[in-house]
Write a protein that holds these residues in place. Sequence first.
Motif, PDB file in Angstrom:
ATOM      1  N   LYS A 132      18.313  20.114  37.715  1.00 43.75           N
ATOM      2  CA  LYS A 132      17.426  19.406  38.637  1.00 43.75           C
ATOM      3  C   LYS A 132      17.928  17.984  38.909  1.00 43.75           C
ATOM      4  O   LYS A 132      17.910  17.511  40.042  1.00 43.75           O
ATOM      5  N   GLN A 133      18.397  17.302  37.880  1.00 41.82           N
ATOM      6  CA  GLN A 133      18.949  15.959  38.059  1.00 41.82           C
ATOM      7  C   GLN A 133      20.201  15.992  38.938  1.00 41.82           C
ATOM      8  O   GLN A 133      20.379  15.140  39.799  1.00 41.82           O
ATOM      9  N   ILE A 134      21.049  16.990  38.720  1.00 39.56           N
ATOM     10  CA  ILE A 134      22.258  17.117  39.533  1.00 39.56           C
ATOM     11  C   ILE A 134      21.877  17.331  40.993  1.00 39.56           C
ATOM     12  O   ILE A 134      22.449  16.713  41.893  1.00 39.56           O
ATOM     13  N   SER A 135      20.888  18.188  41.230  1.00 40.65           N
ATOM     14  CA  SER A 135      20.429  18.430  42.600  1.00 40.65           C
ATOM     15  C   SER A 135      19.910  17.159  43.249  1.00 40.65           C
ATOM     16  O   SER A 135      20.250  16.852  44.393  1.00 40.65           O
ATOM     17  N   ASN A 136      19.091  16.430  42.523  1.00 43.10           N
ATOM     18  CA  ASN A 136      18.463  15.231  43.079  1.00 43.10           C
ATOM     19  C   ASN A 136      19.427  14.060  43.233  1.00 43.10           C
ATOM     20  O   ASN A 136      19.461  13.423  44.278  1.00 43.10           O
ATOM     21  N   TYR A 137      20.198  13.754  42.204  1.00 40.88           N
ATOM     22  CA  TYR A 137      21.075  12.582  42.226  1.00 40.88           C
ATOM     23  C   TYR A 137      22.273  12.736  43.156  1.00 40.88           C
ATOM     24  O   TYR A 137      22.714  11.778  43.786  1.00 40.88           O
TER      25      TYR A 137
END
Length: 85
Positions: free
Chosen positions: A21-26
């Motif tokens: 999720k962090q990879i998707s968002n950042y």
Amino acid sequence: MLNQKTKLRRAFEAGKKLSAKQISNYFNIASPSKIVSMLRMEDGLPIYRNKHVDTKGRVVYKYTMGTFSKRVLAAGYQALARGLV
């Protein structure tokens, strides 16, 4: 301008531990597992997916860059010796 894969690679090289999720968002990556797989297979990075439990007991899986195990290195050398690579 750096592409998404390069930005993610630099984050791992800097020691970041990131969930999908962090990879998707950042990094604005629609398929984090696909990019992580590319970093593993094309760039040869030892990226692992580890289980983390937060303070509320929730389980989260995070990707992090580690070091190759002796077993993985041995398999690579064997593949080279057999002409598979």
